[in-house]
Design a protein around this motif. Structure first.
Motif, mmCIF file in Angstrom:
data_model
loop_
_atom_site.group_PDB
_atom_site.id
_atom_site.type_symbol
_atom_site.label_atom_id
_atom_site.label_comp_id
_atom_site.label_asym_id
_atom_site.label_seq_id
_atom_site.Cartn_x
_atom_site.Cartn_y
_atom_site.Cartn_z
ATOM 1 N N VAL A 288 37.222 45.072 39.131
ATOM 2 C CA VAL A 288 38.125 44.560 38.090
ATOM 3 C C VAL A 288 39.416 44.048 38.711
ATOM 4 O O VAL A 288 39.865 42.937 38.419
ATOM 5 C CB VAL A 288 38.404 45.657 37.023
ATOM 6 C CG1 VAL A 288 39.579 45.271 36.143
ATOM 7 C CG2 VAL A 288 37.164 45.891 36.167
ATOM 8 N N VAL A 289 40.030 44.831 39.600
ATOM 9 C CA VAL A 289 41.311 44.382 40.180
ATOM 10 C C VAL A 289 41.099 43.205 41.142
ATOM 11 O O VAL A 289 41.971 42.360 41.296
ATOM 12 C CB VAL A 289 42.110 45.512 40.868
ATOM 13 C CG1 VAL A 289 42.530 46.565 39.879
ATOM 14 C CG2 VAL A 289 41.379 46.108 42.020
ATOM 15 N N ARG A 290 39.936 43.151 41.725
ATOM 16 C CA ARG A 290 39.647 41.998 42.590
ATOM 17 C C ARG A 290 39.600 40.725 41.744
ATOM 18 O O ARG A 290 40.053 39.664 42.152
ATOM 19 C CB ARG A 290 38.295 42.224 43.270
ATOM 20 C CG ARG A 290 37.851 41.063 44.087
ATOM 21 C CD ARG A 290 36.354 41.101 44.240
ATOM 22 N NE ARG A 290 35.873 40.014 45.045
ATOM 23 C CZ ARG A 290 34.615 39.638 45.064
ATOM 24 N NH1 ARG A 290 33.708 40.267 44.339
ATOM 25 N NH2 ARG A 290 34.231 38.643 45.801
ATOM 26 N N TYR A 291 39.056 40.853 40.544
ATOM 27 C CA TYR A 291 38.934 39.693 39.661
ATOM 28 C C TYR A 291 40.305 39.239 39.163
ATOM 29 O O TYR A 291 40.602 38.054 39.135
ATOM 30 C CB TYR A 291 38.032 40.060 38.475
ATOM 31 C CG TYR A 291 37.796 38.914 37.522
ATOM 32 C CD1 TYR A 291 36.960 37.856 37.873
ATOM 33 C CD2 TYR A 291 38.426 38.877 36.288
ATOM 34 C CE1 TYR A 291 36.753 36.801 37.008
ATOM 35 C CE2 TYR A 291 38.228 37.823 35.422
ATOM 36 C CZ TYR A 291 37.388 36.787 35.780
ATOM 37 O OH TYR A 291 37.206 35.735 34.922
ATOM 38 N N ILE A 292 41.142 40.197 38.793
ATOM 39 C CA ILE A 292 42.388 39.840 38.108
ATOM 40 C C ILE A 292 43.604 39.792 39.031
ATOM 41 O O ILE A 292 44.590 39.117 38.722
ATOM 42 C CB ILE A 292 42.643 40.799 36.923
ATOM 43 C CG1 ILE A 292 43.682 40.176 35.990
ATOM 44 C CG2 ILE A 292 43.057 42.197 37.356
ATOM 45 C CD1 ILE A 292 43.546 40.604 34.582
ATOM 46 N N LEU B 108 46.350 34.112 30.199
ATOM 47 C CA LEU B 108 47.761 34.370 29.864
ATOM 48 C C LEU B 108 48.621 34.368 31.121
ATOM 49 O O LEU B 108 49.743 33.862 31.122
ATOM 50 C CB LEU B 108 47.899 35.707 29.125
ATOM 51 C CG LEU B 108 47.321 35.734 27.706
ATOM 52 C CD1 LEU B 108 47.274 37.166 27.177
ATOM 53 C CD2 LEU B 108 48.130 34.847 26.761
ATOM 54 N N GLN B 109 48.080 34.920 32.200
ATOM 55 C CA GLN B 109 48.779 34.862 33.501
ATOM 56 C C GLN B 109 49.123 33.425 33.823
ATOM 57 O O GLN B 109 50.247 33.096 34.189
ATOM 58 C CB GLN B 109 47.837 35.322 34.614
ATOM 59 C CG GLN B 109 47.830 36.767 34.933
ATOM 60 C CD GLN B 109 46.733 37.044 35.986
ATOM 61 O OE1 GLN B 109 46.081 36.148 36.515
ATOM 62 N NE2 GLN B 109 46.535 38.306 36.273
ATOM 63 N N ARG B 110 48.115 32.569 33.699
ATOM 64 C CA ARG B 110 48.270 31.162 34.058
ATOM 65 C C ARG B 110 49.263 30.467 33.123
ATOM 66 O O ARG B 110 50.187 29.798 33.560
ATOM 67 C CB ARG B 110 46.894 30.498 33.955
ATOM 68 C CG ARG B 110 46.792 29.109 34.545
ATOM 69 C CD ARG B 110 45.450 28.513 34.190
ATOM 70 N NE ARG B 110 45.211 28.582 32.749
ATOM 71 C CZ ARG B 110 44.069 28.969 32.187
ATOM 72 N NH1 ARG B 110 43.060 29.329 32.918
ATOM 73 N NH2 ARG B 110 43.936 28.990 30.869
ATOM 74 N N GLN C 142 34.870 43.685 28.085
ATOM 75 C CA GLN C 142 35.792 43.790 29.234
ATOM 76 C C GLN C 142 36.012 42.422 29.855
ATOM 77 O O GLN C 142 37.136 42.011 30.114
ATOM 78 C CB GLN C 142 35.178 44.669 30.331
ATOM 79 C CG GLN C 142 35.481 46.114 30.227
ATOM 80 C CD GLN C 142 35.081 46.849 31.517
ATOM 81 O OE1 GLN C 142 34.796 46.258 32.544
ATOM 82 N NE2 GLN C 142 35.071 48.161 31.423
ATOM 83 N N ALA C 143 34.897 41.700 30.071
ATOM 84 C CA ALA C 143 34.993 40.385 30.721
ATOM 85 C C ALA C 143 35.815 39.430 29.868
ATOM 86 O O ALA C 143 36.643 38.681 30.383
ATOM 87 C CB ALA C 143 33.591 39.831 30.963
ATOM 88 N N GLN C 144 35.617 39.491 28.538
ATOM 89 C CA GLN C 144 36.386 38.592 27.653
ATOM 90 C C GLN C 144 37.874 38.896 27.729
ATOM 91 O O GLN C 144 38.707 37.998 27.800
ATOM 92 C CB GLN C 144 35.923 38.763 26.203
ATOM 93 C CG GLN C 144 34.519 38.249 25.940
ATOM 94 C CD GLN C 144 33.986 38.744 24.597
ATOM 95 O OE1 GLN C 144 34.730 39.273 23.789
ATOM 96 N NE2 GLN C 144 32.697 38.574 24.383
ATOM 97 N N VAL C 145 38.229 40.190 27.710
ATOM 98 C CA VAL C 145 39.649 40.548 27.720
ATOM 99 C C VAL C 145 40.261 40.235 29.100
ATOM 100 O O VAL C 145 41.396 39.774 29.191
ATOM 101 C CB VAL C 145 39.844 42.031 27.315
ATOM 102 C CG1 VAL C 145 41.299 42.440 27.441
ATOM 103 C CG2 VAL C 145 39.364 42.252 25.881
ATOM 104 N N LEU C 146 39.477 40.441 30.164
ATOM 105 C CA LEU C 146 39.981 40.070 31.500
ATOM 106 C C LEU C 146 40.226 38.567 31.580
ATOM 107 O O LEU C 146 41.245 38.119 32.109
ATOM 108 C CB LEU C 146 38.983 40.483 32.582
ATOM 109 C CG LEU C 146 38.961 41.959 32.955
ATOM 110 C CD1 LEU C 146 37.854 42.223 33.970
ATOM 111 C CD2 LEU C 146 40.306 42.406 33.529
ATOM 112 N N ASN C 147 39.284 37.784 31.028
ATOM 113 C CA ASN C 147 39.471 36.325 31.044
ATOM 114 C C ASN C 147 40.708 35.935 30.247
ATOM 115 O O ASN C 147 41.446 35.028 30.638
ATOM 116 C CB ASN C 147 38.235 35.615 30.465
ATOM 117 C CG ASN C 147 37.091 35.632 31.461
ATOM 118 O OD1 ASN C 147 37.317 35.756 32.662
ATOM 119 N ND2 ASN C 147 35.874 35.539 30.970
ATOM 120 N N LEU C 148 40.935 36.641 29.148
ATOM 121 C CA LEU C 148 42.137 36.369 28.352
ATOM 122 C C LEU C 148 43.391 36.650 29.180
ATOM 123 O O LEU C 148 44.326 35.839 29.208
ATOM 124 C CB LEU C 148 42.130 37.237 27.083
ATOM 125 C CG LEU C 148 43.460 37.280 26.330
ATOM 126 C CD1 LEU C 148 43.784 35.918 25.731
ATOM 127 C CD2 LEU C 148 43.437 38.349 25.244
#
Ligand SMILES: Nc1ncnc2c1ncn2[C@@H]1O[C@H](COP(=O)(O)OP(=O)(O)OP(=O)(O)O)[C@@H](O)[C@H]1O
Ligand code: SF4
Ligand SMILES: [Mg+2]
Length: 319
Positions: free
Chosen positions: A209-213, A192-194, A182-188
């Motif tokens: 999760v939503v706080r992170y992303i 990609l956002q950036r 999960q953490a890897q895909v969130l970081n991805l």
């Protein structure tokens, strides 16, 4: 601010044998270019229904929706334009991929369907995206069942991005994955956002999760937004008791503070919502007024808006 998504008074009702179920009950919001809006709430609160309306899988009962200023209409041309403008990544990375196609074909599929580029150009675009999402070149020749869950979700993301959509709608995109994956895909997704300036409504039941992303967070309860604002403000203020309940649901004890005590009372059915505030059967702050008037979203300063009659009292320091 360039709005990529605007939703006004959107409703989606299901007519069931037991009555009318207001899965989405008057949602108004806008998402700016390059912004991720985390949509969070407990199970059955209307998050996926709203996501499906945005993607065009479900047709709203009422209200308006515009993508890059254009309200999607009926007809093939409008459907195709919407399919190019809005792509989705949903929960099940396995079931969403055609098991008979190689990863390379899956990623370039939408280019083919929309008649974009030459064969060699499509191959090149698939390779570029595969690399961007952290897949190796040799993965392009693999079938989905030969990949791990995390790799399959990377394929779903690459496939969704190949047409460079204006909006990427994620619904529980990491929920089926192991925590480390999960953490890897969130970081991805953050990378990609950036890099690509993605605009993304991101649905999750998990506030952490939503706080992170998310740049901003919208909390949904019974088909309505009960709190919306910058991610830091929503997380730190927890001005709506429903947001506090979501914090209490996070397994990480350090994040819970004193919020754990708030999870009491009956969870109301969307088929039979309480009068007034939909959260009142579980709210430790509820009083007479909460049963009478439905609280509307009110600005609390700093871009935070909260639908609670007593938001200022519950989270002092507002406005
Ligand atoms: N086809 C349908 N017919 C009747 N009710 C439906 C239908 N689809 C969804 N619902 C109801 O609409 C409400 C909202 O469902 P939705 O899937 O949007 O919730 P959710 O917030 O995404 O929940 P979860 O976190 O469990 O995914 C729920 O009460 C659900 O039971
Ligand atoms: S309006 Fe009343 S019941 Fe609803 S969240 Fe606020 S205090 Fe609780
Ligand atoms: Mg859902």
């Amino acid at each position: 601010m360039t709005e990529v998504l605007r939703i006004d008074a959107l409703e989606l009702h299901h007519v069931t044998a037991r009555g009318r179920l207001r899965a989405v009950d008057g949602v108004t919001l806008a998402i700016a270019r390059g912004e991720t809006l985390g949509l969070v709430g407990e199970s059955g609160r209307g998050k996926s229904t709203l996501a499906r309306c945005i993607v065009g899988i479900s047709r709203p009962t009422a209200g308006r929706l515009a993508i890059a200023g254009v309200a999607p209409g009926p007809g093939r041309a409008s459907r195709l334009a919407r399919a190019r403008a809005v792509q989705k990544v949903f929960q099940d990375p396995g079931g969403a991929l055609n098991p008979c196609l190689t990863v390379g074909r899956i990623i370039e599929e939408l280019l083919r369907v929309h008649g974009v580029g030459s064969r060699a150009g499509r191959r090149e675009a698939a390779l570029d995206l595969a690399r961007r999402v952290g897949l190796a070149d040799f993965h392009l020749a693999r079938l989905p069942h030969e990949l791990s869950g995390g790799q399959r979700q990377r394929v779903s993301i690459a496939r969704a991005l190949v047409l460079r959509p204006a909006l990427l709608v994620c619904d529980e995109a990491v929920s089926a994955l192991d925590v480390s994956v999960q953490a890897q895909v969130l970081n991805l997704l953050v990378a990609l956002q950036r890099d690509l300036g993605l605009t993304c409504p991101f649905v999750s039941h998990d506030l952490a999760v939503v706080r992170y992303i998310g740049h901003r967070i919208a909390v949904m309860d019974l088909g309505r937004i009960v709190e919306i604002g910058p991610a830091t403000a929503v997380w730190e203020r927890r001005a709506h008791p429903c947001t506090r309940a979501l914090v209490a649901a996070i397994p990480d004890a350090a994040a819970r503070h004193d919020d754990a005590a708030l999870l009491e009372g009956d969870v109301p059915s969307p088929l039979d919502p309480p009068s007034g505030c939909g959260f009142r059967t579980r709210c430790p702050f509820a009083r007479d007024r909460c049963a009478k008037g439905r609280p509307l979203l009110r600005e609390q300063g700093g871009g935070l808006a909260v639908a609670c009659h007593f938001a200022e009292e519950i989270a002092p320091g507002a406005s």
